[in-house]
Design a protein around this motif. Structure first.
Motif, PDB file in Angstrom:
ATOM      1  N   TYR A 100       0.822  -1.208   0.000  1.00 21.76           N
ATOM      2  CA  TYR A 100       0.000   0.000   0.000  1.00 21.76           C
ATOM      3  C   TYR A 100       0.858   1.262   0.000  1.00 21.76           C
ATOM      4  O   TYR A 100       0.549   2.229  -0.655  1.00 21.76           O
ATOM      5  N   ASP A 101       1.909   1.258   0.766  1.00 17.22           N
ATOM      6  CA  ASP A 101       2.743   2.443   0.907  1.00 17.22           C
ATOM      7  C   ASP A 101       4.131   2.149   0.351  1.00 17.22           C
ATOM      8  O   ASP A 101       4.616   1.008   0.427  1.00 17.22           O
ATOM      9  N   PRO A 102       4.804   3.172  -0.196  1.00 16.27           N
ATOM     10  CA  PRO A 102       6.143   2.956  -0.771  1.00 16.27           C
ATOM     11  C   PRO A 102       7.151   2.376   0.224  1.00 16.27           C
ATOM     12  O   PRO A 102       8.053   1.644  -0.155  1.00 16.27           O
ATOM     13  N   ASP A 103       6.968   2.667   1.505  1.00 14.29           N
ATOM     14  CA  ASP A 103       7.911   2.147   2.503  1.00 14.29           C
ATOM     15  C   ASP A 103       7.562   0.730   2.963  1.00 14.29           C
ATOM     16  O   ASP A 103       8.222   0.179   3.837  1.00 14.29           O
ATOM     17  N   GLY A 104       6.508   0.138   2.370  1.00 10.09           N
ATOM     18  CA  GLY A 104       6.124  -1.233   2.716  1.00 10.09           C
ATOM     19  C   GLY A 104       5.271  -1.349   3.963  1.00 10.09           C
ATOM     20  O   GLY A 104       4.941  -2.448   4.393  1.00 10.09           O
ATOM     21  N   SER A 105       4.872  -0.234   4.550  1.00 10.41           N
ATOM     22  CA  SER A 105       4.054  -0.274   5.764  1.00 10.41           C
ATOM     23  C   SER A 105       2.611  -0.642   5.417  1.00 10.41           C
ATOM     24  O   SER A 105       2.163  -0.457   4.284  1.00 10.41           O
TER      25      SER A 105
ATOM     26  N   GLU B 288      -5.284   5.984   3.427  1.00 13.43           N
ATOM     27  CA  GLU B 288      -5.017   7.421   3.527  1.00 13.43           C
ATOM     28  C   GLU B 288      -3.514   7.666   3.507  1.00 13.43           C
ATOM     29  O   GLU B 288      -2.775   7.110   4.318  1.00 13.43           O
ATOM     30  N   ASP B 289      -3.105   8.455   2.559  1.00 16.81           N
ATOM     31  CA  ASP B 289      -1.688   8.819   2.453  1.00 16.81           C
ATOM     32  C   ASP B 289      -1.578  10.331   2.499  1.00 16.81           C
ATOM     33  O   ASP B 289      -1.886  11.017   1.532  1.00 16.81           O
TER      34      ASP B 289
END
Length: 144
Positions: free
Chosen positions: A43-48, A101-102
């Motif tokens: 979901y998030d670029p940092d893998g979170s 939500e980002d």
């Protein structure tokens, strides 16, 4: 003499009218959403894990009217997201979505989207939402 004849007729008329039990009208209020499962993707670029928020609106509205608090890094499911206040469901079609939500991106990523009818759907205190045979989410409601 005519008045004497009218009185029994009026009494018979009112005696023939049955008193129906009052119809108990209840309102449905939602407060929380249970998210049971999400696709296993990055979901998030940092893998979170995703920051889950539920958005809700009447189909007739041009904007998302209600949103839950965001469940930050919702890595373990199921999880519960809460609306800031109870929402009265009305006799109309609603749109609901789960988003990631980002805050650092211009748009939130929509994960799932459904429509449902506020009065005709839902039973036993919940609206259920499915995708490909999997129970994804439930909205809990109270009747008052």
């Amino acid at each position: 003499m005519k008045k004497l004849l009218l009185l029994p007729l009026i009494l018979i008329f009112f005696a023939a009218c049955e008193e129906d039990d009052p119809i108990l009208l209840t309102n449905r209020y939602i407060k929380a959403a249970d998210v049971f499962t999400l696709p296993a993707i990055n979901y998030d670029p940092d893998g979170s894990p995703p920051d889950i928020r539920i958005d809700l609106k009447r189909r007739s509205s041009n904007f998302w009217e209600f949103s839950t608090y965001t469940e930050v890094n919702a890595g373990s499911l199921p999880t519960i997201t809460i609306f800031p206040a109870e929402i009265l469901m009305t006799d109309e079609v609603y749109e609901i979505r789960i988003v990631d939500e980002d805050l650092n991106l211009p748009d939130d990523e929509e994960i799932f989207f459904w429509t449902f009818q506020g009065y005709d759907e839902g039973e036993n205190g919940e609206y259920t939402f499915w995708n490909n045979g999997k129970h994804i989410m439930s909205l809990q409601y109270n009747e008052k």
